[in-house]
Design an enzyme around this catalytic site. Sequence first.
Site, PDB file in Angstrom:
ATOM      1  N   LYS A 167       0.844  -1.206   0.000  1.00 33.60           N
ATOM      2  CA  LYS A 167       0.000   0.000   0.000  1.00 33.60           C
ATOM      3  C   LYS A 167       0.873   1.248   0.000  1.00 33.60           C
ATOM      4  O   LYS A 167       0.656   2.186  -0.759  1.00 33.60           O
ATOM      5  CB  LYS A 167      -0.904  -0.010   1.237  1.00 33.60           C
ATOM      6  CG  LYS A 167      -1.622   1.306   1.490  1.00 33.60           C
ATOM      7  CD  LYS A 167      -2.411   1.285   2.776  1.00 33.60           C
ATOM      8  CE  LYS A 167      -1.666   1.766   3.979  1.00 33.60           C
ATOM      9  NZ  LYS A 167      -1.630   3.225   4.161  1.00 33.60           N
ATOM     10  N   ASN A 168       1.888   1.260   0.873  1.00 34.77           N
ATOM     11  CA  ASN A 168       2.706   2.473   1.041  1.00 34.77           C
ATOM     12  C   ASN A 168       3.623   2.740  -0.153  1.00 34.77           C
ATOM     13  O   ASN A 168       4.133   3.847  -0.304  1.00 34.77           O
ATOM     14  CB  ASN A 168       3.535   2.388   2.331  1.00 34.77           C
ATOM     15  CG  ASN A 168       2.658   2.521   3.563  1.00 34.77           C
ATOM     16  OD1 ASN A 168       1.516   2.973   3.481  1.00 34.77           O
ATOM     17  ND2 ASN A 168       3.175   2.128   4.710  1.00 34.77           N
TER      18      ASN A 168
ATOM     19  N   ASP B 108       5.045   1.404  12.015  1.00 34.70           N
ATOM     20  CA  ASP B 108       3.851   0.643  11.618  1.00 34.70           C
ATOM     21  C   ASP B 108       3.819  -0.773  12.187  1.00 34.70           C
ATOM     22  O   ASP B 108       2.838  -1.493  12.005  1.00 34.70           O
ATOM     23  CB  ASP B 108       3.748   0.587  10.084  1.00 34.70           C
ATOM     24  CG  ASP B 108       3.156   1.862   9.496  1.00 34.70           C
ATOM     25  OD1 ASP B 108       2.737   2.735  10.270  1.00 34.70           O
ATOM     26  OD2 ASP B 108       3.116   1.991   8.256  1.00 34.70           O
TER      27      ASP B 108
ATOM     28  N   ARG C 161      -8.201  -0.551   5.280  1.00 34.05           N
ATOM     29  CA  ARG C 161      -7.441   0.502   4.608  1.00 34.05           C
ATOM     30  C   ARG C 161      -6.073  -0.019   4.162  1.00 34.05           C
ATOM     31  O   ARG C 161      -5.488   0.525   3.228  1.00 34.05           O
ATOM     32  CB  ARG C 161      -7.246   1.705   5.548  1.00 34.05           C
ATOM     33  CG  ARG C 161      -8.467   2.606   5.671  1.00 34.05           C
ATOM     34  CD  ARG C 161      -8.141   3.912   6.339  1.00 34.05           C
ATOM     35  NE  ARG C 161      -6.892   4.433   5.798  1.00 34.05           N
ATOM     36  CZ  ARG C 161      -5.916   4.956   6.539  1.00 34.05           C
ATOM     37  NH1 ARG C 161      -6.043   5.036   7.840  1.00 34.05           N
ATOM     38  NH2 ARG C 161      -4.818   5.407   5.974  1.00 34.05           N
TER      39      ARG C 161
ATOM     40  N   CYS D 100      -5.307   8.350   9.637  1.00 31.70           N
ATOM     41  CA  CYS D 100      -5.284   7.839  11.020  1.00 31.70           C
ATOM     42  C   CYS D 100      -4.945   8.951  12.009  1.00 31.70           C
ATOM     43  O   CYS D 100      -4.106   9.801  11.734  1.00 31.70           O
ATOM     44  CB  CYS D 100      -4.234   6.723  11.158  1.00 31.70           C
ATOM     45  SG  CYS D 100      -4.694   5.199  10.344  1.00 31.70           S
TER      46      CYS D 100
ATOM     47  N   ARG E  59       1.559  14.949  12.342  1.00 32.41           N
ATOM     48  CA  ARG E  59       1.994  14.682  10.968  1.00 32.41           C
ATOM     49  C   ARG E  59       1.761  15.890  10.055  1.00 32.41           C
ATOM     50  O   ARG E  59       1.014  15.812   9.096  1.00 32.41           O
ATOM     51  CB  ARG E  59       1.262  13.465  10.405  1.00 32.41           C
ATOM     52  CG  ARG E  59       1.503  12.222  11.196  1.00 32.41           C
ATOM     53  CD  ARG E  59       1.477  11.003  10.331  1.00 32.41           C
ATOM     54  NE  ARG E  59       0.167  10.493  10.106  1.00 32.41           N
ATOM     55  CZ  ARG E  59      -0.092   9.374   9.447  1.00 32.41           C
ATOM     56  NH1 ARG E  59       0.881   8.658   8.971  1.00 32.41           N
ATOM     57  NH2 ARG E  59      -1.290   8.943   9.273  1.00 32.41           N
TER      58      ARG E  59
END
Length: 419
Positions: free
Chosen positions: A22-23, A307, A399, A118, A123
């Site tokens: 995903k990232n 993560d 997600r 999230c 951030r």
Amino acid sequence: MDKFLINGPCKIKGKVSISGSKNASLPILAATLLFDKPVIIKNLPRVRDIDTMLNLLKSLGSKIILSKDRKTAKIINKKNMKTFASYSLVKTMRGSILVLGPLISKFHKSKTSLPGGCLIGARPVNYHLSALKKLGMEYKIRDGYILAKSNGRLKGKKINFPKISVGATENSIIAACLARGKTILKNCAVEPEIKDLTKFLSQAGANIKWSGRTCTIIGVNSLNQTSHTVMADRIEAGTFCVAATLAKGNLQIKNLDPNIINTEIELLKKVGAKIKTLDNKIFIKGPDKIKPIQNIKTKEFPGIPTDLQAQLMVLMCKSVGKSSITESIFENRFMHVAELQRLGAKINIQNNKALIEGNTKFIGAELMSSDLRASVALVLAAIVANGKSIVGRVYHLERGYENIENKLQKIGVKIKRLK
């Protein structure tokens, strides 16, 4: 709202195949905005964040042709693309800010919503904005939107990031590809996902060179048609490695280069897991007794990823002694602690450090997810808890984890979805 019902404790055994990252997919998809010619992206994970990014690209004018399994996307951009990234699409995912760099670089204007995602800390996007400003972007923030423009092509510059930032590194690299002249980015994030992004751009004719944490980009006039296969998801791989270690598992993890999770593998060996790696496989056996580790600390790559912090905390709860985890990336990433305490965990939080007692006997309970990685940690705890657990708000999980309940069912976890 869907929930998971998990009947523990479960023993994990079998094979699991790791999905695309995903990232890595998100910045690569954002970067397709730079192209005049069609681009094919393969091995996309089927997760919500990817759907959000594809919908965002569609809203900007990209034509997207998906394969039957939705893992390959052919992306064709119109001549007159839109440059408005609306709040309704951007609010659910921080990665949406990655369209700002390519929109400014290619079309010299953009109205992009400030992002959501999230709730794991501030951030801020100021590193993105200050880097793009140095390349020639002018902007103001009004009504929750970044109103940005540039006077023609961006111009190459030397940029020293004050703090290592994955998103700001990605946005700046993408933007610099079509800038005039040479851009030198210092103190870059060097996560494998960023290297996958630069591999994709280089295949299309971008001029990008790495030296440690310095990335040098010489701008080109346009990018060529290309096809790219997204790397495996190292966070999903790490999560399954933790699951096997936690649940006395015997697991074969396929479809990834084990080198992308070297640090995690070394840590799991220290707690007692037996691990063997091949070219694209990991064989992992969980120990009877999990050894505690003092001073686990999350760090930028090649350190322990933030993560995986929540998953490792569950592992340390089941270790035979005291351990600690320091969260050095995000300031609000211990929201899973209260839910783990409901299962019986003894965890004491001191600022950004979690002190974990160990020897926890998890007892099943009803649990609530607060963010993507916290939710998978609750699932891991439920797998080794005695009795039934219900994990709510599983949309957080969706997600970033493709088909998670099917993958877990296949390796022996008693999990089912409740509508």
